[in-house]
Design an enzyme around this catalytic site. Structure first.
Site, PDB file in Angstrom:
ATOM      1  N   ARG A 147      18.702  27.653  -5.204  1.00  0.00           N
ATOM      2  CA  ARG A 147      19.760  28.433  -4.525  1.00  0.00           C
ATOM      3  C   ARG A 147      21.051  28.393  -5.321  1.00  0.00           C
ATOM      4  O   ARG A 147      22.139  28.270  -4.772  1.00  0.00           O
ATOM      5  CB  ARG A 147      19.981  27.929  -3.104  1.00  0.00           C
ATOM      6  CG  ARG A 147      20.338  26.489  -2.985  1.00  0.00           C
ATOM      7  CD  ARG A 147      20.931  26.230  -1.631  1.00  0.00           C
ATOM      8  NE  ARG A 147      21.087  24.817  -1.417  1.00  0.00           N
ATOM      9  CZ  ARG A 147      21.650  24.308  -0.359  1.00  0.00           C
ATOM     10  NH1 ARG A 147      22.118  25.094   0.578  1.00  0.00           N
ATOM     11  NH2 ARG A 147      21.767  23.019  -0.230  1.00  0.00           N
ATOM     12  N   ARG A 180      30.694  26.415  -7.808  1.00  0.00           N
ATOM     13  CA  ARG A 180      30.781  25.065  -8.360  1.00  0.00           C
ATOM     14  C   ARG A 180      31.167  25.140  -9.831  1.00  0.00           C
ATOM     15  O   ARG A 180      30.677  25.991 -10.563  1.00  0.00           O
ATOM     16  CB  ARG A 180      29.416  24.386  -8.210  1.00  0.00           C
ATOM     17  CG  ARG A 180      29.397  22.974  -8.706  1.00  0.00           C
ATOM     18  CD  ARG A 180      28.294  22.198  -8.039  1.00  0.00           C
ATOM     19  NE  ARG A 180      26.973  22.643  -8.471  1.00  0.00           N
ATOM     20  CZ  ARG A 180      25.835  22.244  -7.866  1.00  0.00           C
ATOM     21  NH1 ARG A 180      25.880  21.430  -6.846  1.00  0.00           N
ATOM     22  NH2 ARG A 180      24.671  22.666  -8.305  1.00  0.00           N
ATOM     23  N   ASP A 200      17.121  14.704 -10.182  1.00  0.00           N
ATOM     24  CA  ASP A 200      17.616  16.085 -10.317  1.00  0.00           C
ATOM     25  C   ASP A 200      19.072  16.194  -9.873  1.00  0.00           C
ATOM     26  O   ASP A 200      19.732  17.190 -10.150  1.00  0.00           O
ATOM     27  CB  ASP A 200      16.750  17.073  -9.510  1.00  0.00           C
ATOM     28  CG  ASP A 200      16.507  16.614  -8.082  1.00  0.00           C
ATOM     29  OD1 ASP A 200      15.981  15.508  -7.902  1.00  0.00           O
ATOM     30  OD2 ASP A 200      16.866  17.355  -7.151  1.00  0.00           O
ATOM     31  N   ASN A 201      19.579  15.191  -9.194  1.00  0.00           N
ATOM     32  CA  ASN A 201      20.977  15.205  -8.766  1.00  0.00           C
ATOM     33  C   ASN A 201      21.825  14.234  -9.595  1.00  0.00           C
ATOM     34  O   ASN A 201      22.867  13.783  -9.137  1.00  0.00           O
ATOM     35  CB  ASN A 201      21.076  14.845  -7.282  1.00  0.00           C
ATOM     36  CG  ASN A 201      20.474  15.931  -6.402  1.00  0.00           C
ATOM     37  OD1 ASN A 201      20.430  17.084  -6.796  1.00  0.00           O
ATOM     38  ND2 ASN A 201      20.012  15.560  -5.223  1.00  0.00           N
TER      39      ASN A 201
HETATM   40  P1  AMP Z   1      19.057  19.419  -3.144  1.00  0.00           P
HETATM   41  O1  AMP Z   1      18.570  18.606  -1.990  1.00  0.00           O
HETATM   42  O2  AMP Z   1      20.213  20.320  -2.806  1.00  0.00           O
HETATM   43  O3  AMP Z   1      19.290  18.616  -4.384  1.00  0.00           O
HETATM   44  O4  AMP Z   1      17.866  20.430  -3.472  1.00  0.00           O
HETATM   45  C1  AMP Z   1      16.586  20.039  -3.910  1.00  0.00           C
HETATM   46  C2  AMP Z   1      15.814  21.270  -4.379  1.00  0.00           C
HETATM   47  O5  AMP Z   1      15.632  22.168  -3.288  1.00  0.00           O
HETATM   48  C3  AMP Z   1      16.493  22.050  -5.474  1.00  0.00           C
HETATM   49  O6  AMP Z   1      15.512  22.517  -6.356  1.00  0.00           O
HETATM   50  C4  AMP Z   1      17.176  23.170  -4.722  1.00  0.00           C
HETATM   51  O7  AMP Z   1      17.397  24.282  -5.535  1.00  0.00           O
HETATM   52  C5  AMP Z   1      16.154  23.457  -3.623  1.00  0.00           C
HETATM   53  N1  AMP Z   1      16.792  24.057  -2.427  1.00  0.00           N
HETATM   54  C6  AMP Z   1      17.618  23.467  -1.532  1.00  0.00           C
HETATM   55  N2  AMP Z   1      18.003  24.346  -0.566  1.00  0.00           N
HETATM   56  C7  AMP Z   1      17.384  25.524  -0.858  1.00  0.00           C
HETATM   57  C8  AMP Z   1      17.379  26.829  -0.242  1.00  0.00           C
HETATM   58  N3  AMP Z   1      18.071  27.104   0.863  1.00  0.00           N
HETATM   59  N4  AMP Z   1      16.623  27.783  -0.833  1.00  0.00           N
HETATM   60  C9  AMP Z   1      15.914  27.545  -1.939  1.00  0.00           C
HETATM   61  N5  AMP Z   1      15.880  26.355  -2.572  1.00  0.00           N
HETATM   62  C10 AMP Z   1      16.625  25.349  -2.043  1.00  0.00           C
HETATM   63 MG    MG Z   2      20.233  19.118  -6.061  1.00  0.00          MG
END
Ligand code: AMP
Ligand code: MG
Length: 470
Positions: free
Chosen positions: A84, A167, A244-245
């Site tokens: 996203r 961002r 990944d973070n």
């Molecule tokens: P995060 O927890 O934000 O680090 O996200 C973990 C993974 O989930 C990453 O690959 C994000 O791009 C994906 N992700 C989180 N929210 C969404 C969303 N609403 N739509 C698509 N991918 C998402």
């Molecule tokens: Mg992330």
């Protein structure tokens, strides 16, 4: 906005061209004027609403989504990527440094895996508040240039107005970016990614030197240590320290389930899915160390001699603990204004932390009270008065300045953010939000008129939970 494309010549696996989705009715809700000025971006609300929602992109802009892997709560996911987020490109600041401009919430990408690629207004505003507060606290962080509302509904429980966060980051090179190329056997891309990361973040390391991979790992380890120390200094709990973070630049990224600690306790966890306390406040150094070990593994294919590589890389990873402990000791000394190396420094720190935990004392307010007590007759909690008498004789004339520079008076407390978000969603009025942002911009100034922002939540943290991917 003059945007440059980055990452595309490293590997075709890494950066995929991907267009954001046009928003129905974009409007600029929050704009970071100071950051914009440093990036040479002018405040033109209509143009910015279009550009920063991904609704208008001129021909020179080639948005991309980045691929990456990630160890999520210890489990490896080889194919994550920007599900996203769209990277519009990078702008040069007034000093010639490049900054990525990334839109979060502007629709699905090739990496969305069934997700909607959207972002609700609450998490968008929360990211703006948190990242700007962290920057003011002196913590390395990605920044927020803007929040644009889309005029659309995002389907969550319950449905919410949609928003796009802009961002700004020195780069979006994550530990997971190296894992991604290593897992797919793209060794040439992996090598180019190290070189690129070195040129962006560690220009002092010679990209032709034989030991560059170990030097790179060591430099990333040092940045991670610096980052975790500053998180712990201010009571920040990231909540989802997956690989990944974790940016190799050492900037905080992904303000999803993060929260600030109120009552002091190393075991504090707010994330609804962190049942084991993997990402608890006091476990953050261990996890940063573990993430650096994952980076080391992904660098292995770059070496000709595997045995030698293992020995060099593991000795770098194993240096984490000692370096961290040294920096941690220094952090506590500064928080207590203890100038000289003294045999009982550690005992003094341990005794205070034990008292704070036993008596449910607020982390920020206790260190703020100790700081101010050096200048004036400032009330200290009864439970630490005996300890404070011992500590007081160990301070000196410079202690106040040292403590004031590292102990914030105000932090972005979770209950205040929730209250502001609720108020904004109910009334559409952003005056309380802007007032809070202004107080948070000077976190090391203690001012009685802002006392209501200093208060911890009335019922403690008992029911407070944070959520991922909202
Ligand atoms: P995060 O927890 O934000 O680090 O996200 C973990 C993974 O989930 C990453 O690959 C994000 O791009 C994906 N992700 C989180 N929210 C969404 C969303 N609403 N739509 C698509 N991918 C998402
Ligand atoms: Mg992330």
């Amino acid at each position: 906005m003059k945007l440059q494309t980055r990452y595309t010549d490293i590997s075709e696996l890494l950066a995929i061209e991907d267009m954001p989705t046009r928003a129905a009715d974009p409007a600029l809700l929050l704009f970071n004027d100071k950051l914009a000025q440093s990036l040479g971006i002018s405040h033109d609300p209509e143009y910015l609403a279009g550009q920063l929602s991904g609704s208008i992109t001129d021909d020179s802009v080639k948005p991309i989504a980045l691929g990456y892997s990630g160890h999520q709560f210890g489990h490896f996911s080889p194919h994550l990527g920007d599900g996203r987020a769209h990277l519009l490109g990078a702008v040069k600041d007034v000093e010639g440094v490049l900054w990525d401009i990334q839109l979060k919430g502007a629709g699905a990408t090739v990496f969305s895996r069934g997700g909607d690629g959207r972002c609700a207004i609450g998490p968008a505003v929360r990211e703006f508040i948190m990242s700007e507060a962290m920057a003011a606290l002196g913590v390395a962080t990605t920044r927020c240039l803007a929040v644009v509302t889309t005029g659309e509904t995002v389907y969550r429980q319950p449905p919410r107005p949609g928003a796009v966060v802009t961002r700004v980051a020195k780069s979006h090179i994550r530990v997971g970016s190296f894992q991604y190329l290593a897992t797919q056997g793209d060794i040439e891309g992996l090598e180019k990614l190290v070189d690129y990361a070195l040129s962006c973040h560690f220009p002092e390391i010679d990209t032709r030197a034989e030991q560059r991979y170990v030097d790179f790992l060591t430099a990333v380890i040092d940045k991670q240590i610096e980052l975790i120390i500053s998180w712990m200094r201010v009571g920040f709990i990231h909540g989802v320290m997956n690989t990944d973070n974790t940016l190799v630049s050492g900037e905080t990224i992904d303000y999803g389930p993060c929260a600030m600690m109120n009552q002091f306790d190393f075991d504090t966890v707010f994330s609804s899915i962190d049942h084991q306390g993997r990402y608890a406040f006091g476990n953050q150094p261990n996890i940063a160390n573990w993430n650096c070990a994952r980076l080391a593994e992904s660098l292995l294919p770059l070496f000709k001699n595997e045995q030698q590589a293992l020995s060099l890389l593991s000795s770098a990873v194993n240096s984490f603990a000692e370096k961290f402990n040294h920096a941690f000791t220094t952090m506590w000394r500064r928080k207590l204004g203890l100038l000289d190396e003294h045999d009982d420094n550690q005992a003094l720190v341990t005794e205070l932390l034990t008292l704070m935990q036993q008596n449910n004392l607020d982390y920020t307010n206790t260190f703020n009270a100790l700081t101010e007590s050096l200048l004036a007759d400032f009330a200290l909690p009864d439970s630490i008065k005996g300890w404070a008498a011992k500590w007081r004789v160990r301070t000196s004339a410079e202690s106040y300045d040292i403590m004031r520079a590292v102990n914030p008076a105000v932090i972005p407390r979770n209950h205040n953010i929730e209250m502001i978000l609720a108020e904004y969603e109910k009334t559409g009025c952003s005056s309380m939000l802007n007032g809070f942002l202004s107080v948070l911009s000077k976190p090391y100034v203690y001012d009685q008129q802002f006392e209501s922002w200093y208060e911890p939540p009335e019922n403690g943290d008992a029911n407070y939970q944070t959520f991922c991917g909202t």
